[in-house]
Each structure stands twice: as C-alpha cells, then as structure tokens.
Scaffold this active site. Structure first.
Site, PDB file in Angstrom:
ATOM      1  N   LYS A  14       0.927  -1.089  -0.097  1.00  0.00           N
ATOM      2  CA  LYS A  14       0.047   0.039   0.156  1.00  0.00           C
ATOM      3  C   LYS A  14       0.825   1.147   0.025  1.00  0.00           C
ATOM      4  O   LYS A  14       0.627   2.219  -0.725  1.00  0.00           O
ATOM      5  CB  LYS A  14      -0.792   0.022   1.171  1.00  0.00           C
ATOM      6  CG  LYS A  14      -1.703  -1.045   1.177  1.00  0.00           C
ATOM      7  CD  LYS A  14      -3.020  -0.993   2.622  1.00  0.00           C
ATOM      8  CE  LYS A  14      -2.339  -1.107   3.599  1.00  0.00           C
ATOM      9  NZ  LYS A  14      -1.851  -2.353   4.295  1.00  0.00           N
ATOM     10  N   ARG A  87     -10.377   0.231   8.368  1.00  0.00           N
ATOM     11  CA  ARG A  87      -9.810  -1.032   8.827  1.00  0.00           C
ATOM     12  C   ARG A  87     -10.597  -1.961   9.548  1.00  0.00           C
ATOM     13  O   ARG A  87     -10.519  -3.027   9.837  1.00  0.00           O
ATOM     14  CB  ARG A  87      -8.466  -0.952   9.674  1.00  0.00           C
ATOM     15  CG  ARG A  87      -7.079  -1.390   9.051  1.00  0.00           C
ATOM     16  CD  ARG A  87      -5.928  -1.250  10.139  1.00  0.00           C
ATOM     17  NE  ARG A  87      -4.811  -1.877   9.856  1.00  0.00           N
ATOM     18  CZ  ARG A  87      -3.891  -1.136   9.243  1.00  0.00           C
ATOM     19  NH1 ARG A  87      -3.922  -0.022   8.594  1.00  0.00           N
ATOM     20  NH2 ARG A  87      -2.696  -2.046   8.890  1.00  0.00           N
ATOM     21  N   ARG A 126      11.127  -6.199   5.171  1.00  0.00           N
ATOM     22  CA  ARG A 126      11.251  -5.075   5.566  1.00  0.00           C
ATOM     23  C   ARG A 126      11.819  -4.641   7.045  1.00  0.00           C
ATOM     24  O   ARG A 126      12.507  -3.704   7.228  1.00  0.00           O
ATOM     25  CB  ARG A 126      10.004  -4.337   5.522  1.00  0.00           C
ATOM     26  CG  ARG A 126       9.709  -2.963   6.062  1.00  0.00           C
ATOM     27  CD  ARG A 126       8.113  -2.670   5.446  1.00  0.00           C
ATOM     28  NE  ARG A 126       7.101  -2.862   6.502  1.00  0.00           N
ATOM     29  CZ  ARG A 126       6.033  -2.611   6.600  1.00  0.00           C
ATOM     30  NH1 ARG A 126       5.447  -2.129   5.366  1.00  0.00           N
ATOM     31  NH2 ARG A 126       5.161  -2.744   7.468  1.00  0.00           N
ATOM     32  N   ARG A 132      11.081  -1.489  11.852  1.00  0.00           N
ATOM     33  CA  ARG A 132       9.886  -1.013  12.465  1.00  0.00           C
ATOM     34  C   ARG A 132       9.242  -2.018  13.521  1.00  0.00           C
ATOM     35  O   ARG A 132       9.631  -3.084  13.688  1.00  0.00           O
ATOM     36  CB  ARG A 132       8.745  -1.070  11.689  1.00  0.00           C
ATOM     37  CG  ARG A 132       7.811   0.279  11.414  1.00  0.00           C
ATOM     38  CD  ARG A 132       6.852   0.270  10.210  1.00  0.00           C
ATOM     39  NE  ARG A 132       5.775  -0.585  10.712  1.00  0.00           N
ATOM     40  CZ  ARG A 132       4.641  -0.508   9.840  1.00  0.00           C
ATOM     41  NH1 ARG A 132       4.602  -0.010   8.769  1.00  0.00           N
ATOM     42  NH2 ARG A 132       3.588  -1.306  10.114  1.00  0.00           N
ATOM     43  N   ARG A 143      -0.862  -9.283  13.324  1.00  0.00           N
ATOM     44  CA  ARG A 143      -1.450  -8.177  12.193  1.00  0.00           C
ATOM     45  C   ARG A 143      -2.278  -8.964  11.094  1.00  0.00           C
ATOM     46  O   ARG A 143      -3.325  -8.547  10.724  1.00  0.00           O
ATOM     47  CB  ARG A 143      -0.311  -7.344  11.952  1.00  0.00           C
ATOM     48  CG  ARG A 143      -0.019  -6.325  12.684  1.00  0.00           C
ATOM     49  CD  ARG A 143       1.665  -6.118  12.468  1.00  0.00           C
ATOM     50  NE  ARG A 143       1.919  -5.314  11.390  1.00  0.00           N
ATOM     51  CZ  ARG A 143       3.085  -5.078  10.594  1.00  0.00           C
ATOM     52  NH1 ARG A 143       3.840  -5.543  11.179  1.00  0.00           N
ATOM     53  NH2 ARG A 143       3.064  -4.484   9.522  1.00  0.00           N
TER      54      ARG A 143
HETATM   55  P1  ADP Z   1       0.528  -2.395   8.137  1.00  0.00           P
HETATM   56  O1  ADP Z   1      -0.426  -2.477   6.928  1.00  0.00           O
HETATM   57  O2  ADP Z   1       1.895  -2.922   7.445  1.00  0.00           O
HETATM   58  O3  ADP Z   1       0.232  -3.177   9.241  1.00  0.00           O
HETATM   59  P2  ADP Z   1       0.256   0.283   8.972  1.00  0.00           P
HETATM   60  O4  ADP Z   1       1.073   1.197   8.987  1.00  0.00           O
HETATM   61  O5  ADP Z   1      -0.954   0.685   8.006  1.00  0.00           O
HETATM   62  O6  ADP Z   1       1.067  -0.964   8.488  1.00  0.00           O
HETATM   63  O7  ADP Z   1      -0.449   0.101  10.582  1.00  0.00           O
HETATM   64  C1  ADP Z   1       0.569  -0.288  11.501  1.00  0.00           C
HETATM   65  C2  ADP Z   1      -0.695  -0.435  12.881  1.00  0.00           C
HETATM   66  O8  ADP Z   1      -1.328   0.779  12.984  1.00  0.00           O
HETATM   67  C3  ADP Z   1      -1.585  -1.496  12.829  1.00  0.00           C
HETATM   68  O9  ADP Z   1      -1.142  -2.710  13.059  1.00  0.00           O
HETATM   69  C4  ADP Z   1      -2.627  -0.854  13.829  1.00  0.00           C
HETATM   70  O10 ADP Z   1      -1.984  -1.162  15.257  1.00  0.00           O
HETATM   71  C5  ADP Z   1      -2.261   0.686  13.943  1.00  0.00           C
HETATM   72  N1  ADP Z   1      -3.395   1.051  12.480  1.00  0.00           N
HETATM   73  C6  ADP Z   1      -3.233   1.694  11.627  1.00  0.00           C
HETATM   74  N2  ADP Z   1      -4.384   2.318  11.035  1.00  0.00           N
HETATM   75  C7  ADP Z   1      -5.461   1.759  12.012  1.00  0.00           C
HETATM   76  C8  ADP Z   1      -6.786   1.910  11.795  1.00  0.00           C
HETATM   77  N3  ADP Z   1      -7.418   2.424  10.642  1.00  0.00           N
HETATM   78  N4  ADP Z   1      -7.590   1.323  12.837  1.00  0.00           N
HETATM   79  C9  ADP Z   1      -6.852   0.821  13.980  1.00  0.00           C
HETATM   80  N5  ADP Z   1      -5.697   0.842  13.893  1.00  0.00           N
HETATM   81  C10 ADP Z   1      -4.827   1.260  12.906  1.00  0.00           C
END
Ligand code: ADP
Length: 185
Positions: A14, A87, A126, A132, A143
C-alpha cells in the site's frame, strides 16, 4: 475531486503504490499508520496510550483513528488517498459519513491481492531494512490475524457498493502501478 481508499493486508504494498497514486492524481496521502507512529515518536499522551497496542499488532480503537481522519478530511481541499483506513466496517461507515458531510463521496477502493507467504516474506525483509517495532514474526502473525478477522469484511462492504477494484499485487512496482491506474481510470 477524487477520494480513494488503498486496501490490502500488511505487506501488500500500500505504501509503495500510494506514492505513485498521489503523484498521478494529485491527491493528499494520509496513512493512519504513519500518523499513529508519529504520535509515538513525538511522545504525546496519545502515543503513550497506543504504543503497546501497535507493538502487539492489534488495532487501535475506532474512536482514535476516526478523530484523526475527521480532522484530516476537514483540512483537505484536493482529494485524498486513504492508506490504512478504513480497517473495520465501522470505520468504513464513518468514512462515508465524514465525506458526505463535506459534499464528497468515495470514488473507489483499490485492493491489492498478495498471497500470505509473500506477505510474510516482504514484512520480514522490511524488518531488516526499516526496523519497524511491529515487523517481527510474532507481531506479523497477529497483524495478519487482525486483518482477516476485522479488516477483510471491509472489502465486502465496498464490493456491495460496486466500488471494489481488485488488483493483482504480484509483479514489479511499475507493473502494479499500471494496473492500478487502469482500474481507477
Ligand atoms: P501495516 O499495514 O503494514 O500493518 P500500518 O502502518 O498501516 O501498517 O499500521 C500499523 C499499525 O497501526 C496497525 O497494526 C494498527 O495497530 C495501527 N493502525 C493503523 N491504521 C489503523 C486503523 N485504521 N484502525 C486501527 N488501527 C490502525
């Protein structure tokens, strides 16, 4: 003005594809993950509250991300690319409401499809590059489980609205970008 959601599992690409889309369509990129990580890096009160949740690979509460998105949409005048949001189905319903309140509506949702073995491989790779906090084997498994349980139903929500655009997420970065441009039109 276009408002677009980019959707897919952790590791689906993404972030990488977001760079191409915002450049091509002149959109404002908003990543909830980046905004939340910034709160942690800045040591804010919110950052302290969410650090443990994110490190464990769980979703932070809808209230927190919805408040962030409410502010981001109110401040935007060019159209947005939503990355990492919605999400949950509740977040998707809220996004429709927030956009409607500004006389806007989502154009489409671009869903990157990548097999789970490949997701795991990319995330572990990554981890060695970016370091990270949530890119380790145990957290990645959480996740992906959160994604399957809470986030995948969001795809059905957009499919029912005729807004889902399925994209093969395997190939070179340029190949995938071309597929996305064709799907968005
Ligand atoms: P990835 O898609 O690689 O898991 P992101 O950077 O999109 O990485 O998200 C990292 C973390 O941030 C998620 O595992 C969650 O804990 C939190 N997060 C991000 N976006 C949301 C959302 N829309 N609702 C709830 N938690 C979120």
């Amino acid at each position: 003005m276009k408002d677009i959601v980019i959707f897919g599992a952790p590791g689906a690409g993404k972030g990488t594809q977001s760079d191409f889309i915002v450049e091509h369509y002149g959109l404002n990129h908003v990543s909830t993950g980046d905004l939340l990580r910034k709160e942690i890096a800045d040591g804010t009160e919110l950052g302290r509250r969410i650090k443990g949740i994110m490190d464990a690979g769980q979703l932070v509460s809808d209230d927190i991300v919805v408040e962030m998105m409410d502010k981001a949409i109110a401040a935007d005048t060019q159209g947005m690319l939503f990355d990492g949001f919605p999400r949950t189905v509740a977040q998707a319903e809220t996004l429709d409401r927030l956009l409607a309140a500004h006389g806007r509506a989502l154009s489409c949702m671009v869903q990157l499809e990548v097999p789970e073995e490949e997701l795991m491989r990319r995330l572990l790779e990554r981890a060695t590059i970016q370091g990270r906090a949530d890119d380790n084997e145990a957290t990645i498994a959480n996740r992906l489980a959160e994604y399957r349980a809470k986030t995948l139903p969001v795809a059905e929500y957009y499919a029912a609205q005729g807004k889902q655009r399925l994209i093969d997420g395997l190939g070179t970065v340029e190949e995938i970008a071309a597929r996305i441009r064709q799907a968005i039109g």
